[in-house]
Design a protein around this motif. Structure first.
Motif, PDB file in Angstrom:
ATOM      1  N   SER A 166      70.641  25.502  51.340  1.00 10.64           N
ATOM      2  CA  SER A 166      69.562  24.530  51.439  1.00 10.64           C
ATOM      3  C   SER A 166      68.692  24.496  50.182  1.00 10.64           C
ATOM      4  O   SER A 166      68.020  23.514  49.935  1.00 10.64           O
ATOM      5  CB  SER A 166      68.694  24.825  52.665  1.00 10.64           C
ATOM      6  OG  SER A 166      68.106  26.100  52.526  1.00 10.64           O
ATOM      7  N   VAL A 217      71.340  22.996  44.664  1.00 11.84           N
ATOM      8  CA  VAL A 217      71.587  21.569  44.497  1.00 11.84           C
ATOM      9  C   VAL A 217      72.853  21.373  43.670  1.00 11.84           C
ATOM     10  O   VAL A 217      73.233  22.217  42.868  1.00 11.84           O
ATOM     11  CB  VAL A 217      70.404  20.844  43.814  1.00 11.84           C
ATOM     12  CG1 VAL A 217      69.154  20.895  44.676  1.00 11.84           C
ATOM     13  CG2 VAL A 217      70.128  21.406  42.436  1.00 11.84           C
ATOM     14  N   GLU A 236      70.733  13.521  46.474  1.00  9.41           N
ATOM     15  CA  GLU A 236      71.834  13.957  47.345  1.00  9.41           C
ATOM     16  C   GLU A 236      73.061  13.059  47.227  1.00  9.41           C
ATOM     17  O   GLU A 236      73.966  13.129  48.057  1.00  9.41           O
ATOM     18  CB  GLU A 236      71.350  13.999  48.791  1.00  9.41           C
ATOM     19  CG  GLU A 236      70.264  15.040  48.992  1.00  9.41           C
ATOM     20  CD  GLU A 236      69.707  15.039  50.404  1.00  9.41           C
ATOM     21  OE1 GLU A 236      70.049  14.127  51.194  1.00  9.41           O
ATOM     22  OE2 GLU A 236      68.932  15.956  50.711  1.00  9.41           O
ATOM     23  N   ARG A 237      73.106  12.252  46.191  1.00 14.18           N
ATOM     24  CA  ARG A 237      74.250  11.363  45.955  1.00 14.18           C
ATOM     25  C   ARG A 237      74.685  11.472  44.500  1.00 14.18           C
ATOM     26  O   ARG A 237      73.920  11.884  43.645  1.00 14.18           O
ATOM     27  CB  ARG A 237      73.893   9.921  46.275  1.00 14.18           C
ATOM     28  CG  ARG A 237      73.527   9.769  47.740  1.00 14.18           C
ATOM     29  CD  ARG A 237      73.573   8.341  48.160  1.00 14.18           C
ATOM     30  NE  ARG A 237      73.196   8.207  49.544  1.00 14.18           N
ATOM     31  CZ  ARG A 237      74.040   8.050  50.542  1.00 14.18           C
ATOM     32  NH1 ARG A 237      75.333   7.994  50.307  1.00 14.18           N
ATOM     33  NH2 ARG A 237      73.616   7.922  51.773  1.00 14.18           N
ATOM     34  N   GLU A 264      78.328  12.268  48.588  1.00 10.45           N
ATOM     35  CA  GLU A 264      77.119  12.676  49.296  1.00 10.45           C
ATOM     36  C   GLU A 264      77.139  14.198  49.303  1.00 10.45           C
ATOM     37  O   GLU A 264      78.166  14.811  49.615  1.00 10.45           O
ATOM     38  CB  GLU A 264      77.103  12.149  50.721  1.00 10.45           C
ATOM     39  CG  GLU A 264      77.008  10.643  50.813  1.00 10.45           C
ATOM     40  CD  GLU A 264      77.071  10.134  52.243  1.00 10.45           C
ATOM     41  OE1 GLU A 264      76.785  10.901  53.190  1.00 10.45           O
ATOM     42  OE2 GLU A 264      77.427   8.955  52.402  1.00 10.45           O
ATOM     43  N   PHE A 265      76.012  14.804  48.935  1.00 10.59           N
ATOM     44  CA  PHE A 265      75.921  16.256  48.823  1.00 10.59           C
ATOM     45  C   PHE A 265      74.996  16.842  49.879  1.00 10.59           C
ATOM     46  O   PHE A 265      74.044  16.197  50.308  1.00 10.59           O
ATOM     47  CB  PHE A 265      75.369  16.659  47.443  1.00 10.59           C
ATOM     48  CG  PHE A 265      76.097  16.046  46.289  1.00 10.59           C
ATOM     49  CD1 PHE A 265      77.432  16.325  46.058  1.00 10.59           C
ATOM     50  CD2 PHE A 265      75.448  15.170  45.426  1.00 10.59           C
ATOM     51  CE1 PHE A 265      78.107  15.754  44.978  1.00 10.59           C
ATOM     52  CE2 PHE A 265      76.102  14.601  44.349  1.00 10.59           C
ATOM     53  CZ  PHE A 265      77.438  14.891  44.129  1.00 10.59           C
ATOM     54  N   VAL A 266      75.300  18.070  50.246  1.00 10.37           N
ATOM     55  CA  VAL A 266      74.387  18.905  51.025  1.00 10.37           C
ATOM     56  C   VAL A 266      74.253  20.177  50.197  1.00 10.37           C
ATOM     57  O   VAL A 266      75.236  20.919  50.031  1.00 10.37           O
ATOM     58  CB  VAL A 266      74.928  19.218  52.436  1.00 10.37           C
ATOM     59  CG1 VAL A 266      74.010  20.209  53.143  1.00 10.37           C
ATOM     60  CG2 VAL A 266      75.081  17.939  53.242  1.00 10.37           C
TER      61      VAL A 266
END
Length: 135
Positions: free
Chosen positions: A4, A7, A82-83, A109-111
């Motif tokens: 979390s 990045v 997040e993209r 798309e990222f988490v």
């Protein structure tokens, strides 16, 4: 550091691209989230959609087999929160000896520092003035 607080970076996204060009499915999967999705650039829907780690792995294997024999090239990549997106290209020699160039892009798309969605698009060389009978 937990996922979390990490990045995605362009360096890490470039590593993913290098793993793709190396056809290293284990390494590719190390970038993916548990609930990942791969929207292939070929297939039905248009483009077959694979959901979940087992299906995404199978989709990556199928896509790499589909592009077997191609010389892959990396390209520009960028991330916005997040993209992100990356450009790529490859070329291969068709059965008749012509060189076919393919250009494409992936939308992501990222988490954290992992990929949740890889959505691929491709363009093929071709002369739109030729009739479909010529292809």
């Amino acid at each position: 550091m937990s996922a979390s607080t990490e990045v995605m970076t362009t360096d890490r996204l470039s590593e993913f691209g290098a793993a793709w060009r190396a056809k290293d499915v284990d390494r590719l999967m190390s970038f993916m989230t548990e609930d990942c999705e791969f929207r292939a650039s070929v297939g039905t829907e248009p483009g077959t959609v694979f959901r979940g780690r087992a299906e995404v792995r199978r989709g990556f294997e199928l896509m790499l087999a589909y592009d077997r024999g191609a010389e892959a090239h990396g390209g520009l990549a960028f991330i916005a929160g997040e993209r992100g997106a990356s450009q790529w290209s490859y070329s291969h020699v068709a059965a008749d000896g012509t060189v076919v160039h393919v250009h494409g892009c992936d939308l992501y798309e990222f988490v954290g520092d992992r990929i949740r969605v890889k959505d691929a698009y491709r363009k093929l060389d071709g002369d739109i003035s030729r009739s479909s009978a010529d292809r």
